[in-house]
Structure formats: C-alpha cells, structure tokens
Scaffold this motif. Structure first.
Motif, PDB file in Angstrom:
ATOM      1  N   ALA A 130       0.878  -1.085   0.039  1.00  0.00           N
ATOM      2  CA  ALA A 130       0.203   0.021   0.090  1.00  0.00           C
ATOM      3  C   ALA A 130       0.850   1.426  -0.098  1.00  0.00           C
ATOM      4  O   ALA A 130       0.482   2.181  -0.694  1.00  0.00           O
ATOM      5  N   ALA A 131       2.002   1.198   0.701  1.00  0.00           N
ATOM      6  CA  ALA A 131       2.876   2.287   0.684  1.00  0.00           C
ATOM      7  C   ALA A 131       3.574   2.611  -0.619  1.00  0.00           C
ATOM      8  O   ALA A 131       4.451   3.636  -0.724  1.00  0.00           O
ATOM      9  N   GLY A 132       3.495   1.542  -1.607  1.00  0.00           N
ATOM     10  CA  GLY A 132       4.224   1.868  -2.745  1.00  0.00           C
ATOM     11  C   GLY A 132       5.134   0.821  -3.313  1.00  0.00           C
ATOM     12  O   GLY A 132       6.014   0.918  -4.451  1.00  0.00           O
ATOM     13  N   ALA A 133       5.534   0.003  -2.548  1.00  0.00           N
ATOM     14  CA  ALA A 133       6.576  -1.138  -2.835  1.00  0.00           C
ATOM     15  C   ALA A 133       5.990  -2.012  -3.935  1.00  0.00           C
ATOM     16  O   ALA A 133       4.969  -2.322  -4.148  1.00  0.00           O
ATOM     17  N   SER A 134       7.174  -2.419  -4.859  1.00  0.00           N
ATOM     18  CA  SER A 134       6.563  -3.055  -6.094  1.00  0.00           C
ATOM     19  C   SER A 134       6.649  -4.439  -5.949  1.00  0.00           C
ATOM     20  O   SER A 134       6.135  -5.256  -6.666  1.00  0.00           O
ATOM     21  N   GLY A 135       6.786  -5.119  -4.658  1.00  0.00           N
ATOM     22  CA  GLY A 135       6.856  -6.578  -4.375  1.00  0.00           C
ATOM     23  C   GLY A 135       7.549  -6.758  -3.173  1.00  0.00           C
ATOM     24  O   GLY A 135       8.040  -6.049  -2.527  1.00  0.00           O
ATOM     25  N   PHE A 136       7.684  -8.257  -2.946  1.00  0.00           N
ATOM     26  CA  PHE A 136       8.742  -8.445  -1.856  1.00  0.00           C
ATOM     27  C   PHE A 136       9.306  -9.690  -2.039  1.00  0.00           C
ATOM     28  O   PHE A 136       8.838 -10.679  -2.958  1.00  0.00           O
ATOM     29  N   LEU A 137      10.211 -10.088  -1.546  1.00  0.00           N
ATOM     30  CA  LEU A 137      11.123 -11.413  -1.639  1.00  0.00           C
ATOM     31  C   LEU A 137      11.444 -11.976  -0.262  1.00  0.00           C
ATOM     32  O   LEU A 137      11.650 -11.241   0.806  1.00  0.00           O
ATOM     33  N   LEU A 138      11.486 -13.249  -0.251  1.00  0.00           N
ATOM     34  CA  LEU A 138      11.900 -14.257   1.038  1.00  0.00           C
ATOM     35  C   LEU A 138      13.405 -14.012   0.936  1.00  0.00           C
ATOM     36  O   LEU A 138      14.406 -13.921  -0.377  1.00  0.00           O
ATOM     37  N   LYS A 139      14.019 -13.998   1.919  1.00  0.00           N
ATOM     38  CA  LYS A 139      15.691 -13.934   2.131  1.00  0.00           C
ATOM     39  C   LYS A 139      16.331 -15.175   1.741  1.00  0.00           C
ATOM     40  O   LYS A 139      17.557 -14.989   1.250  1.00  0.00           O
ATOM     41  N   ASP A 140      15.540 -16.230   1.579  1.00  0.00           N
ATOM     42  CA  ASP A 140      16.160 -17.552   0.899  1.00  0.00           C
ATOM     43  C   ASP A 140      16.112 -17.541  -0.547  1.00  0.00           C
ATOM     44  O   ASP A 140      16.300 -18.489  -0.989  1.00  0.00           O
ATOM     45  N   VAL A 141      15.805 -16.508  -1.330  1.00  0.00           N
ATOM     46  CA  VAL A 141      15.767 -16.157  -2.689  1.00  0.00           C
ATOM     47  C   VAL A 141      16.767 -16.928  -3.352  1.00  0.00           C
ATOM     48  O   VAL A 141      17.880 -16.704  -2.871  1.00  0.00           O
ATOM     49  N   THR A 142      16.726 -17.411  -4.703  1.00  0.00           N
ATOM     50  CA  THR A 142      17.794 -17.826  -5.258  1.00  0.00           C
ATOM     51  C   THR A 142      18.447 -16.794  -5.994  1.00  0.00           C
ATOM     52  O   THR A 142      18.015 -15.901  -6.174  1.00  0.00           O
ATOM     53  N   PRO A 143      19.928 -17.033  -6.357  1.00  0.00           N
ATOM     54  CA  PRO A 143      20.543 -15.969  -6.905  1.00  0.00           C
ATOM     55  C   PRO A 143      20.050 -15.426  -8.288  1.00  0.00           C
ATOM     56  O   PRO A 143      19.736 -14.147  -8.545  1.00  0.00           O
ATOM     57  N   GLU A 144      19.345 -16.458  -9.137  1.00  0.00           N
ATOM     58  CA  GLU A 144      18.908 -15.975 -10.260  1.00  0.00           C
ATOM     59  C   GLU A 144      17.769 -15.188  -9.999  1.00  0.00           C
ATOM     60  O   GLU A 144      17.354 -14.090 -10.912  1.00  0.00           O
ATOM     61  N   HIS A 145      16.603 -15.628  -9.143  1.00  0.00           N
ATOM     62  CA  HIS A 145      15.476 -15.017  -9.005  1.00  0.00           C
ATOM     63  C   HIS A 145      15.656 -13.616  -8.298  1.00  0.00           C
ATOM     64  O   HIS A 145      14.950 -12.639  -8.716  1.00  0.00           O
ATOM     65  N   THR A 201      12.113  -2.132 -14.821  1.00  0.00           N
ATOM     66  CA  THR A 201      11.229  -1.749 -15.893  1.00  0.00           C
ATOM     67  C   THR A 201       9.860  -1.454 -15.726  1.00  0.00           C
ATOM     68  O   THR A 201       9.009  -0.792 -16.484  1.00  0.00           O
ATOM     69  N   GLY A 202       9.249  -1.318 -14.381  1.00  0.00           N
ATOM     70  CA  GLY A 202       8.080  -0.581 -13.867  1.00  0.00           C
ATOM     71  C   GLY A 202       6.873  -1.868 -13.675  1.00  0.00           C
ATOM     72  O   GLY A 202       5.745  -1.292 -13.557  1.00  0.00           O
ATOM     73  N   ASP A 203       7.174  -3.131 -13.734  1.00  0.00           N
ATOM     74  CA  ASP A 203       6.278  -4.099 -13.398  1.00  0.00           C
ATOM     75  C   ASP A 203       6.304  -4.522 -12.077  1.00  0.00           C
ATOM     76  O   ASP A 203       7.297  -4.332 -11.319  1.00  0.00           O
ATOM     77  N   ALA A 204       5.534  -5.214 -11.659  1.00  0.00           N
ATOM     78  CA  ALA A 204       5.250  -5.562 -10.284  1.00  0.00           C
ATOM     79  C   ALA A 204       5.975  -6.851 -10.321  1.00  0.00           C
ATOM     80  O   ALA A 204       6.271  -7.693 -11.096  1.00  0.00           O
ATOM     81  N   LEU A 205       6.406  -6.946  -8.957  1.00  0.00           N
ATOM     82  CA  LEU A 205       7.342  -8.251  -8.833  1.00  0.00           C
ATOM     83  C   LEU A 205       6.523  -9.469  -8.599  1.00  0.00           C
ATOM     84  O   LEU A 205       7.137 -10.574  -8.956  1.00  0.00           O
ATOM     85  N   LEU A 206       5.277  -9.451  -8.208  1.00  0.00           N
ATOM     86  CA  LEU A 206       4.383 -10.695  -7.830  1.00  0.00           C
ATOM     87  C   LEU A 206       3.224 -10.767  -9.058  1.00  0.00           C
ATOM     88  O   LEU A 206       3.055  -9.872  -9.699  1.00  0.00           O
ATOM     89  N   ALA A 207       3.000 -11.902  -9.407  1.00  0.00           N
ATOM     90  CA  ALA A 207       1.965 -12.181 -10.525  1.00  0.00           C
ATOM     91  C   ALA A 207       0.567 -11.737  -9.655  1.00  0.00           C
ATOM     92  O   ALA A 207       0.444 -11.583  -8.720  1.00  0.00           O
ATOM     93  N   PRO A 208      -0.082 -11.189 -10.739  1.00  0.00           N
ATOM     94  CA  PRO A 208      -1.379 -10.562 -10.137  1.00  0.00           C
ATOM     95  C   PRO A 208      -2.112 -11.322  -9.394  1.00  0.00           C
ATOM     96  O   PRO A 208      -2.548 -10.825  -8.432  1.00  0.00           O
ATOM     97  N   SER A 209      -2.216 -12.795  -9.456  1.00  0.00           N
ATOM     98  CA  SER A 209      -3.117 -13.502  -8.578  1.00  0.00           C
ATOM     99  C   SER A 209      -2.531 -13.783  -7.404  1.00  0.00           C
ATOM    100  O   SER A 209      -3.087 -13.942  -6.326  1.00  0.00           O
ATOM    101  N   ILE A 210      -1.015 -13.971  -7.141  1.00  0.00           N
ATOM    102  CA  ILE A 210      -0.138 -14.152  -6.085  1.00  0.00           C
ATOM    103  C   ILE A 210      -0.496 -12.685  -5.347  1.00  0.00           C
ATOM    104  O   ILE A 210      -0.782 -13.035  -3.734  1.00  0.00           O
TER     105      ILE A 210
END
Length: 236
Positions: free
Chosen positions: A106-121, A131-140
C-alpha cells in the motif's frame, strides 16, 4: 598451472541500494547482484541509513528489510518513495506472509522477496521492477493482499490505507478493468473477459495507472481492496 581469474561482469542493470541489519545478507546479496552485472551502489544497516543513502545516491531499486532498527523498512519505504517516487522498492522478509507486507504494498513497494531467494530470482526480480512491472504475479498479489487484509480485520485493525483516490476519473470500462485486476486477472485474461486485444487492454491499464498515479499492478490490487471494488472472499 593456475586458472585465470574470471573478471566480474560489468554493470549493465539498474543501480541498487541494499538495506538489511544483517551484514551477511548485505554482503551476500551484493556479491550475487554484482556477479550478474547489477551495480550495488550502496548498503545500509537500518532504515535511517537507507533513507540517507537513497537521498545521496538516487538508485533505481532499493532492497529493504522489513524489520530493521531505528526505522523499519515500512516507514523507510514511505519516506523513500515520497522523496524519490521513481525509485522501485522491493521488501525483504523472512516470512512469506509478514504482517507488514500489505502495508508495504500500500505504501508503494513493488513487491517482496524472501531472504532465501535464489541468486537468479534475486537478479531477475531487481531487473523486473526496474522496468516498472510488479514483482508478484497479479493472482499471487491478490491472495497475499486478501490474506493480510483478512488477518488485520480479525485482529480488529488494518494497515493505514493509502491516500484516497477518486475513482470517478475512470471511465466505466476502466473501472471494470481495475476491478478484475483486483481479482488477479492478467492482461490475457482481461482480453478474453472483454473480448478485446491485449494491446487494447494494455492501453486501459496504462490509463488507469496514469489517472490514479499507480506504479504497478501490485498497487492496483491494493487500491481495488481499499476502495471497496474488491472485498476479501469475493469472486469474479
């Protein structure tokens, strides 16, 4: 015979600031992104430092830990985006449904990541939000917002909503598109629903973003809930 050292990839991606109170996280993420050509221009150990570094360095993307001393990631995100609205913020969390995630979006963040994310992700996520896209898929995003909003209501409270935006600026079709975006429909699904081309749907979405000053689909989903276009548990 020694193996020649492999030179580090030259920065080709967005400029990034990493803010986390754990030095291992900061160092690890910096090495991961640098090896993939993404320039980490600064790091911070708490929210106050994060705001200061963004003000000084003007990065494209900021990785913000939600829980930090002195100033948490949520308030840091609000301050950063108020001063640098073109900056993209990714929240870092240890839990997949942190209580602050809804408020962060709600504050404007584009998404979130878990700290155990893979390097490529991690690298792909940074490039994606730049690029201006959201990090999460709309349904997620919809499921995340719905679960967090429902949990907040059950506790007798809710995160502070974003400033009210007057939906009267939207055409009836744009209002319908925003409602279905709030339900998690992708552009392709919206095109099928309205029997339109995806290009036309993208035009509607772009106009909605412009009229309501939205950064991405994550914010659009949050707004659809805040304005009552979509309610927890409702169906298309």
């Amino acid at each position: 015979m020694s193996t020649p050292a492999v030179p580090a990839a030259r920065p080709t991606g967005p400029r990034v600031v990493i803010a986390d109170d754990q030095e291992l996280v900061r160092t690890g993420f910096r090495l991961i992104l640098g090896a993939r050509g993404i320039d980490v221009v600064g790091v911070a150990a708490d929210g106050v430092e994060a705001v200061s570094e963004v003000r000084r360095l003007r990065p494209d993307v900021v990785l913000l830990d939600i829980r930090m001393p002195r100033l948490d990631g949520l308030e840091a995100a609000r301050q950063i985006l108020a001063e640098a609205p073109g900056c993209r913020v990714i929240m870092l969390t240890t839990f997949d449904l942190d209580q602050y995630v809804y408020a962060a979006l709600a504050a404007g963040a584009s998404g979130f990541l878990l700290k155990d994310v893979t390097p490529e992700h991690l690298a792909n996520a940074v490039r994606l939000v730049n690029t201006g896209d959201a990090l999460l898929a709309p349904s997620i995003t919809r499921r995340l917002v719905e679960r967090c909003a429902s949990a907040a209501a059950a506790r007798g409270g809710a995160p502070a909503p974003a400033p009210h935006r007057d939906l009267d600026v939207l055409t009836p079709r744009e209002r319908e598109v925003l409602t279905l975006m709030g339900h998690g429909l992708s552009n392709a699904e919206l095109a099928r629903e309205f029997t339109l081309s995806e290009a036309t749907v993208k035009t509607h979405v772009a106009r909605i973003f412009a009229k309501l000053a939205l950064r991405d689909r994550a914010q659009a989903v949050v707004l659809a809930y805040e304005t009552g276009l979509v309610t927890p548990g409702s169906q298309v």
